[in-house]
Design a protein around this motif. Structure first.
Motif, PDB file in Angstrom:
ATOM      1  N   THR A 167       0.794  -1.235   0.000  1.00 15.65           N
ATOM      2  CA  THR A 167       0.000   0.000   0.000  1.00 15.65           C
ATOM      3  C   THR A 167       0.820   1.276   0.000  1.00 15.65           C
ATOM      4  O   THR A 167       0.292   2.354  -0.268  1.00 15.65           O
ATOM      5  N   GLY A 168       2.097   1.185   0.357  1.00 16.00           N
ATOM      6  CA  GLY A 168       2.889   2.385   0.523  1.00 16.00           C
ATOM      7  C   GLY A 168       2.617   3.083   1.838  1.00 16.00           C
ATOM      8  O   GLY A 168       3.089   4.192   2.071  1.00 16.00           O
ATOM      9  N   LEU A 169       1.834   2.444   2.722  1.00 13.85           N
ATOM     10  CA  LEU A 169       1.440   3.044   3.994  1.00 13.85           C
ATOM     11  C   LEU A 169       1.998   2.243   5.163  1.00 13.85           C
ATOM     12  O   LEU A 169       2.333   1.065   5.021  1.00 13.85           O
ATOM     13  N   THR A 170       2.052   2.862   6.318  1.00 12.78           N
ATOM     14  CA  THR A 170       2.397   2.155   7.549  1.00 12.78           C
ATOM     15  C   THR A 170       1.150   1.439   8.072  1.00 12.78           C
ATOM     16  O   THR A 170       0.021   1.786   7.682  1.00 12.78           O
ATOM     17  N   PRO A 171       1.306   0.454   8.949  1.00 17.07           N
ATOM     18  CA  PRO A 171       0.119  -0.177   9.547  1.00 17.07           C
ATOM     19  C   PRO A 171      -0.809   0.817  10.216  1.00 17.07           C
ATOM     20  O   PRO A 171      -2.038   0.674  10.150  1.00 17.07           O
ATOM     21  N   ALA A 172      -0.258   1.848  10.857  1.00 16.91           N
ATOM     22  CA  ALA A 172      -1.097   2.854  11.513  1.00 16.91           C
ATOM     23  C   ALA A 172      -1.944   3.604  10.498  1.00 16.91           C
ATOM     24  O   ALA A 172      -3.125   3.903  10.741  1.00 16.91           O
ATOM     25  N   ALA A 173      -1.380   3.905   9.328  1.00 18.38           N
ATOM     26  CA  ALA A 173      -2.137   4.597   8.287  1.00 18.38           C
ATOM     27  C   ALA A 173      -3.171   3.670   7.654  1.00 18.38           C
ATOM     28  O   ALA A 173      -4.280   4.096   7.306  1.00 18.38           O
ATOM     29  N   VAL A 174      -2.810   2.400   7.491  1.00 21.10           N
ATOM     30  CA  VAL A 174      -3.771   1.431   6.958  1.00 21.10           C
ATOM     31  C   VAL A 174      -4.991   1.340   7.873  1.00 21.10           C
ATOM     32  O   VAL A 174      -6.134   1.240   7.404  1.00 21.10           O
ATOM     33  N   ALA A 175      -4.774   1.402   9.170  1.00 20.13           N
ATOM     34  CA  ALA A 175      -5.857   1.239  10.144  1.00 20.13           C
ATOM     35  C   ALA A 175      -6.946   2.288   9.986  1.00 20.13           C
ATOM     36  O   ALA A 175      -8.109   2.017  10.305  1.00 20.13           O
ATOM     37  N   VAL A 176      -6.614   3.461   9.497  1.00 19.32           N
ATOM     38  CA  VAL A 176      -7.608   4.532   9.364  1.00 19.32           C
ATOM     39  C   VAL A 176      -7.941   4.836   7.911  1.00 19.32           C
ATOM     40  O   VAL A 176      -8.593   5.837   7.606  1.00 19.32           O
ATOM     41  N   ALA A 177      -7.509   3.974   7.004  1.00 16.70           N
ATOM     42  CA  ALA A 177      -7.784   4.201   5.584  1.00 16.70           C
ATOM     43  C   ALA A 177      -9.290   4.118   5.334  1.00 16.70           C
ATOM     44  O   ALA A 177      -9.927   3.116   5.668  1.00 16.70           O
ATOM     45  N   PRO A 178      -9.892   5.154   4.742  1.00 16.43           N
ATOM     46  CA  PRO A 178     -11.349   5.156   4.566  1.00 16.43           C
ATOM     47  C   PRO A 178     -11.850   4.063   3.640  1.00 16.43           C
ATOM     48  O   PRO A 178     -13.003   3.652   3.743  1.00 16.43           O
ATOM     49  N   TRP A 179     -11.000   3.557   2.764  1.00 18.55           N
ATOM     50  CA  TRP A 179     -11.468   2.549   1.811  1.00 18.55           C
ATOM     51  C   TRP A 179     -11.930   1.275   2.515  1.00 18.55           C
ATOM     52  O   TRP A 179     -12.811   0.567   2.049  1.00 18.55           O
ATOM     53  N   LEU A 180     -11.324   0.954   3.657  1.00 20.23           N
ATOM     54  CA  LEU A 180     -11.689  -0.272   4.359  1.00 20.23           C
ATOM     55  C   LEU A 180     -13.037  -0.173   5.044  1.00 20.23           C
ATOM     56  O   LEU A 180     -13.664  -1.188   5.344  1.00 20.23           O
ATOM     57  N   ALA A 181     -13.490   1.049   5.291  1.00 19.81           N
ATOM     58  CA  ALA A 181     -14.709   1.229   6.079  1.00 19.81           C
ATOM     59  C   ALA A 181     -15.956   0.729   5.369  1.00 19.81           C
ATOM     60  O   ALA A 181     -16.976   0.464   6.008  1.00 19.81           O
ATOM     61  N   ILE A 182     -15.897   0.568   4.047  1.00 14.96           N
ATOM     62  CA  ILE A 182     -17.113   0.196   3.317  1.00 14.96           C
ATOM     63  C   ILE A 182     -17.331  -1.308   3.247  1.00 14.96           C
ATOM     64  O   ILE A 182     -18.402  -1.764   2.880  1.00 14.96           O
ATOM     65  N   ASP A 183     -16.330  -2.109   3.571  1.00 12.22           N
ATOM     66  CA  ASP A 183     -16.441  -3.537   3.323  1.00 12.22           C
ATOM     67  C   ASP A 183     -17.583  -4.204   4.071  1.00 12.22           C
ATOM     68  O   ASP A 183     -18.213  -5.134   3.571  1.00 12.22           O
ATOM     69  N   ASP A 184     -17.859  -3.751   5.277  1.00  9.57           N
ATOM     70  CA  ASP A 184     -18.915  -4.379   6.072  1.00  9.57           C
ATOM     71  C   ASP A 184     -20.311  -3.964   5.642  1.00  9.57           C
ATOM     72  O   ASP A 184     -21.301  -4.552   6.086  1.00  9.57           O
ATOM     73  N   VAL A 185     -20.423  -2.932   4.804  1.00 13.05           N
ATOM     74  CA  VAL A 185     -21.753  -2.474   4.382  1.00 13.05           C
ATOM     75  C   VAL A 185     -21.921  -2.565   2.880  1.00 13.05           C
ATOM     76  O   VAL A 185     -22.928  -2.118   2.338  1.00 13.05           O
ATOM     77  N   ALA A 186     -20.965  -3.134   2.191  1.00  9.37           N
ATOM     78  CA  ALA A 186     -21.067  -3.240   0.733  1.00  9.37           C
ATOM     79  C   ALA A 186     -22.210  -4.165   0.338  1.00  9.37           C
ATOM     80  O   ALA A 186     -22.574  -5.076   1.052  1.00  9.37           O
ATOM     81  N   TRP A 187     -22.768  -3.887  -0.831  1.00  6.93           N
ATOM     82  CA  TRP A 187     -23.874  -4.681  -1.357  1.00  6.93           C
ATOM     83  C   TRP A 187     -23.302  -5.971  -1.925  1.00  6.93           C
ATOM     84  O   TRP A 187     -22.462  -5.951  -2.819  1.00  6.93           O
ATOM     85  N   ALA A 188     -23.741  -7.097  -1.401  1.00  8.01           N
ATOM     86  CA  ALA A 188     -23.278  -8.398  -1.895  1.00  8.01           C
ATOM     87  C   ALA A 188     -24.236  -8.902  -2.953  1.00  8.01           C
ATOM     88  O   ALA A 188     -25.438  -8.766  -2.827  1.00  8.01           O
ATOM     89  N   ALA A 189     -23.672  -9.460  -4.006  1.00  4.46           N
ATOM     90  CA  ALA A 189     -24.518  -9.977  -5.079  1.00  4.46           C
ATOM     91  C   ALA A 189     -25.401 -11.091  -4.543  1.00  4.46           C
ATOM     92  O   ALA A 189     -24.988 -11.895  -3.709  1.00  4.46           O
TER      93      ALA A 189
END
Length: 256
Positions: free
Chosen positions: A227-249
């Motif tokens: 990712t080019g990020l540290t683990p601390a930066a990965v932890a707050v990356a907004p892209w991860l926040a959608i996975d639990d609410v994404a529409w599943a086929a």
């Protein structure tokens, strides 16, 4: 799938976290507002992003965007996404042709996100039925799904034994059809699991231990590479926040 709509029309700069899928980002704005920067390649509009070994940033005056994640075995059949796409980012029209523009028009015209999700599933189903590409080998598909199921903690030798191939043959066929080696695929799947644990608030030390890394510095190395990020930066990356609410086929479409 997931839909993005900014609360206010303001410029954004978001790092996309590497994920074990081929990701389609469909720009639903009127002026091709989605800008991207990946591996020195810059562009605007809808894109197809392969299994990323590095960082993709979405930026600009971003409007509405539809994200679709495709299992690599599906993407290989649907898009012809082998080594030419894995690890790269290309305009959607390069892999979809004229269908890309037609899909964008249909999705923009939809009256709600649920309608867009349904329309997208219909488009993918139709493209799948029209595809003349051969599916990936069953052995390769099995190896990929086992890699996912074990969260990247399965040895290539074990996978080869399961499918009745030599290690060399599995390595070659997996790489030629999915554009990534079995070992690197396992690393990516393991990192994806770790990234979601980080996003859930776990400490880097705890995540490293649970995910099977040698130590915290090993996790740090993998985070920087993928990712080019540290683990601390990965932890707050907004892209991860959608996975639990994404529409599943729905089940009927999940096999495409």
């Amino acid at each position: 799938m997931a839909g993005f709509r900014p609360h206010v029309p303001a410029p954004v700069d978001i790092a996309m976290i590497a994920h074990p899928s081929v990701t389609l980002l469909i720009d639903l704005s009127d002026g091709g507002d989605l800008a991207y920067d990946a591996h020195g390649r810059h562009g605007r509009g809808s894109v197809a992003a392969g299994l990323l070994p590095g960082e993709l940033r979405a930026n600009g005056q971003v409007g509405e965007v539809l994200e679709i994640r495709l299992e690599p075995t599906v993407a290989a059949f649907l898009l012809g996404a082998s080594a030419g796409l894995m690890g790269t980012v290309v305009p959607l029209e390069e892999v979809w042709g004229r269908a890309a523009g037609e899909a964008e028009d249909r999705l923009r015209a939809a009256g709600s996100w649920n309608e867009r999700f349904t329309t997208a599933a219909e488009i993918l189903t139709r493209l799948t039925r029209k595809s003349t590409r051969p599916p990936v080998d069953r052995e390769v598909a099995h190896a990929w799904r086992r890699t996912l199921g074990t969260r990247g903690r399965v040895r290539v030798d074990s996978l080869a034994d399961e499918v009745g191939w030599s290690r060399k043959r599995l390595w070659a066929r997996f790489r030629s059809q999915l554009g990534i080696t079995p070992k690197r695929a396992a690393r990516l799947v393991r990192f994806d699991h770790a990234a979601h644990l980080l996003a859930a608030g776990r400490t880097a030390a705890a995540v490293a231990a649970e995910s099977g890394y040698f130590d915290q510095s090993h996790l740090h190395h993998e985070a920087k590479e993928f990712t080019g990020l540290t683990p601390a930066a990965v932890a707050v990356a907004p892209w991860l926040a959608i996975d639990d609410v994404a529409w599943a086929a729905p089940a009927a479409a999940s096999g495409i």
